[in-house]
Design a protein around this motif. Structure first.
Motif, PDB file in Angstrom:
ATOM      1  N   ASP A 205       0.834  -1.209   0.000  1.00  0.00           N
ATOM      2  CA  ASP A 205       0.000   0.000   0.000  1.00  0.00           C
ATOM      3  C   ASP A 205       0.865   1.254   0.000  1.00  0.00           C
ATOM      4  N   ARG A 206       1.947   1.239   0.804  1.00  0.00           N
ATOM      5  CA  ARG A 206       2.858   2.392   0.853  1.00  0.00           C
ATOM      6  C   ARG A 206       3.452   2.684  -0.524  1.00  0.00           C
ATOM      7  N   GLU A 207       3.750   1.624  -1.258  1.00  0.00           N
ATOM      8  CA  GLU A 207       4.437   1.766  -2.537  1.00  0.00           C
ATOM      9  C   GLU A 207       3.475   1.824  -3.714  1.00  0.00           C
ATOM     10  N   GLY A 208       2.181   1.695  -3.447  1.00  0.00           N
ATOM     11  CA  GLY A 208       1.200   1.716  -4.524  1.00  0.00           C
ATOM     12  C   GLY A 208       1.271   0.500  -5.422  1.00  0.00           C
ATOM     13  N   LEU A 209       1.525  -0.671  -4.809  1.00  0.00           N
ATOM     14  CA  LEU A 209       1.688  -1.906  -5.566  1.00  0.00           C
ATOM     15  C   LEU A 209       0.596  -2.913  -5.227  1.00  0.00           C
ATOM     16  N   ASP A 210       0.396  -3.854  -6.121  1.00  0.00           N
ATOM     17  CA  ASP A 210      -0.487  -4.995  -5.867  1.00  0.00           C
ATOM     18  C   ASP A 210       0.418  -6.165  -5.476  1.00  0.00           C
ATOM     19  N   PRO A 211       0.383  -6.601  -4.212  1.00  0.00           N
ATOM     20  CA  PRO A 211       1.309  -7.665  -3.788  1.00  0.00           C
ATOM     21  C   PRO A 211       1.049  -9.003  -4.465  1.00  0.00           C
ATOM     22  N   ASP A 212      -0.138  -9.177  -5.043  1.00  0.00           N
ATOM     23  CA  ASP A 212      -0.422 -10.428  -5.744  1.00  0.00           C
ATOM     24  C   ASP A 212       0.127 -10.418  -7.169  1.00  0.00           C
ATOM     25  N   ALA A 213       0.478  -9.229  -7.644  1.00  0.00           N
ATOM     26  CA  ALA A 213       1.050  -9.125  -8.984  1.00  0.00           C
ATOM     27  C   ALA A 213       2.545  -8.809  -8.942  1.00  0.00           C
ATOM     28  N   ASP A 214       2.975  -8.136  -7.886  1.00  0.00           N
ATOM     29  CA  ASP A 214       4.378  -7.742  -7.752  1.00  0.00           C
ATOM     30  C   ASP A 214       4.955  -8.454  -6.524  1.00  0.00           C
ATOM     31  N   PRO A 215       5.967  -9.312  -6.690  1.00  0.00           N
ATOM     32  CA  PRO A 215       6.492 -10.096  -5.573  1.00  0.00           C
ATOM     33  C   PRO A 215       7.371  -9.315  -4.605  1.00  0.00           C
ATOM     34  N   ARG A 216       7.772  -8.109  -4.954  1.00  0.00           N
ATOM     35  CA  ARG A 216       8.760  -7.394  -4.145  1.00  0.00           C
ATOM     36  C   ARG A 216       8.331  -7.142  -2.692  1.00  0.00           C
TER      37      ARG A 216
END
Length: 217
Positions: A153-164
């Motif tokens: 959420d902090r990075e504006g990412l989808d954790p299910d699509a981006d593994p980082r």
């Protein structure tokens, strides 16, 4: 009866409930530390506080729940600290800052519930009791997912699509497990000791991943 009286009465009841719960929690942790988790019974806990078993089960489902009640507070304290980190911090830096800040303010966070020294002793007990350690590892997996989603959420990412986010949290959590185990095996069970060890180990994540470890011939 004025409008304030029912509210005041409700407030008194809630404070009494909180005092009873905290008393049960402190008594349980003291007994766990003194004689071991598995050798402590619910009867012994309730006898110490001079309440019934029914009262105990009104607040806790079982011994396991009371053993991890303060750990819940500590984990929430860390998540709050992580949520308060500056938005521009890189994920690993934010987690490092959050955990060190959480250790620095632990006394403030727990003082109304249990003494910090008692929590630290109970944390060491968890690390050295197989039944509790198994639960702790399961709970750690669940916490890792919460942290990963917060980082995403902090990075504006989808954790299910981006593994980082999950990869970063896995590295951070691995270091935390190592430091917890090593600290639990040592003689110094203070907050200062585990904070120092945590900082030293977290600072090695970058070198451990990026450096060539082989010594020159």
């Amino acid at each position: 009866m004025t409008d304030e009286q029912p509210a005041r009465a409700a407030g008194l009841r809630e404070r009494k409930k909180r005092r009873t719960r905290d008393a049960l929690l402190r008594a349980a942790l003291l007994l766990f530390v003194a004689q071991g988790y598995e050798r402590t019974t619910v009867d012994e806990i309730t006898e110490t506080v001079e309440v019934s078993q029914r009262t105990f089960f009104r607040y806790f489902a079982n011994k396991e729940e009371v053993a991890f009640a303060v750990q819940d507070l500590v984990e929430s304290h860390f998540l709050d600290a992580l949520g308060a980190r500056p938005a521009g911090e890189p994920p690993l830096e934010a987690m490092r800052g959050a955990v060190l800040a959480a250790w620095d303010t632990l006394d403030e966070a727990l003082s109304e519930v249990v003494p910090v020294d008692l929590y630290m002793q109970s944390y060491r007990l968890i690390e050295s009791t197989p039944a509790l350690l198994a639960v702790h590892l399961r709970r750690s997996t669940e916490l890792e997912e919460r942290i990963a989603r917060l980082i995403a959420d902090r990075e504006g990412l989808d954790p299910d699509a981006d593994p980082r986010p999950r990869v970063a949290v896995a590295a951070f959590s691995g270091v935390m497990r190592v430091t917890g185990r090593l600290w639990g095996q040592g003689e110094d069970v203070s907050v200062t000791a585990i904070r120092r060890m945590t900082e030293a180990h977290l600072d090695q994540i970058g070198p451990a991943l990026a450096s060539d470890w082989r010594r020159p011939e």
